[in-house]
Design an enzyme around this catalytic site. Structure first.
Site, short mmCIF file in Angstrom:
data_model
loop_
_atom_site.label_atom_id
_atom_site.label_comp_id
_atom_site.label_asym_id
_atom_site.label_seq_id
_atom_site.Cartn_x
_atom_site.Cartn_y
_atom_site.Cartn_z
N GLY A 47 1.13 -1.20 0.43
CA GLY A 47 -0.01 0.17 -0.25
C GLY A 47 1.07 1.12 -0.09
N GLN A 52 3.02 10.30 1.97
CA GLN A 52 4.45 8.87 1.83
C GLN A 52 5.49 9.77 0.16
OE1 GLN A 52 2.89 4.60 2.24
NE2 GLN A 52 5.03 4.97 3.56
N CYS A 108 6.89 -0.80 6.22
CA CYS A 108 6.68 0.03 5.14
C CYS A 108 7.70 0.34 5.00
CB CYS A 108 6.70 0.90 6.93
SG CYS A 108 5.93 3.11 6.32
N LEU A 109 6.80 1.21 3.12
CA LEU A 109 7.90 1.64 2.78
C LEU A 109 8.88 3.34 3.17
CD1 LEU A 109 5.94 1.54 -1.52
CD2 LEU A 109 7.94 0.04 -0.38
N HIS A 150 -2.98 0.10 8.47
CA HIS A 150 -1.84 0.59 8.22
C HIS A 150 -1.65 1.99 7.27
CE1 HIS A 150 2.78 0.59 7.56
NE2 HIS A 150 2.42 0.83 6.77
N GLU A 151 -2.25 1.99 6.59
CA GLU A 151 -2.46 2.97 5.00
C GLU A 151 -2.93 4.34 5.94
OE1 GLU A 151 -0.33 2.49 3.32
OE2 GLU A 151 -0.06 0.90 3.40
N HIS A 154 -1.14 5.93 8.01
CA HIS A 154 -0.16 7.87 7.54
C HIS A 154 -0.91 9.27 7.48
CE1 HIS A 154 3.07 5.68 6.53
NE2 HIS A 154 2.97 4.58 6.25
NI NI Z 1 3.85 2.73 5.54
#
Ligand code: NI
Length: 186
Positions: A47, A52, A108-109, A150-151, A154
């Site tokens: 995701g 981000q 997480c990216l 999670h998304e 953010h």
């Molecule tokens: Ni993340």
């Protein structure tokens, strides 16, 4: 195709409360989502949230409809574009009883190379809109519920370590999941 730089933990832009999208089906929104999809798919992400890539809007994308190489054990999650989301934790579908949170590994990216054990609600309802302004409402559990929590975190400036309770279960992926032949997922 446009790849955008993914901000890493420590960048203050990851800590903002994102703004709601006010206009749907615009060229700017479609371009943002196209860039987010290109960026997520190139990074093999499960995701990606607009903050981000430094965009201060309540837009998240997740899922691929297929298994993800970064999470090969996880069941497929449908490709979803979710805007201005709201999440409500739910109890058991059978009894309605409150369900305990469950812990599992997340990455997480914005924290490349790391994984941590994160508690999440097992079952949630999420609501929001797609890029055309059409409403989305789903009840999900398991990995799908984890990814959407999670998304959406953010969008309120929370990265997964801020949800963790046990920092003995936080580390570099290649160390945590090292195998005898030295192969480990990112
Ligand atoms: Ni993340």
């Amino acid at each position: 195709m446009a790849l955008r730089e993914i901000l890493r933990m420590g960048d203050a832009r990851l800590l903002r409360q994102a703004q709601p999208v006010l206009e749907f089906d615009t060229d700017a929104l479609h371009l943002l989502i196209s860039d987010m999809l290109d960026t997520m798919l190139t990074a093999d992400g499960a995701g990606l949230a607009a903050p981000q890539i430094g965009v201060d809007l309540q837009v998240v994308i997740f899922g691929s409809g297929e298994r993800n190489p970064r999470y090969p054990q996880a069941p497929p999650v449908p490709r979803t574009i979710l805007i201005n989301p709201q999440i409500t934790p739910l109890g058991s579908a059978q009894s309605g009883a409150t369900l305990p949170e469950i812990e599992d590994w997340e990455g997480c990216l914005s924290l490349p190379g790391l994984r941590g054990m994160v508690p999440r609600h097992q079952r949630v309802r999420y609501k929001g809109f797609d890029q055309f302004g059409d409403p989305i409402e789903r009840v999900v559990d398991g990995f799908h519920a984890r990814v959407v929590q999670h998304e959406c975190d953010h969008l309120i400036g929370k990265l997964y370590p801020m949800r963790m309770r046990d920092f003995s279960q936080f580390g570099f992926t290649d160390v945590l999941f090292a195998t005898p032949d030295g192969v480990a997922p990112d």
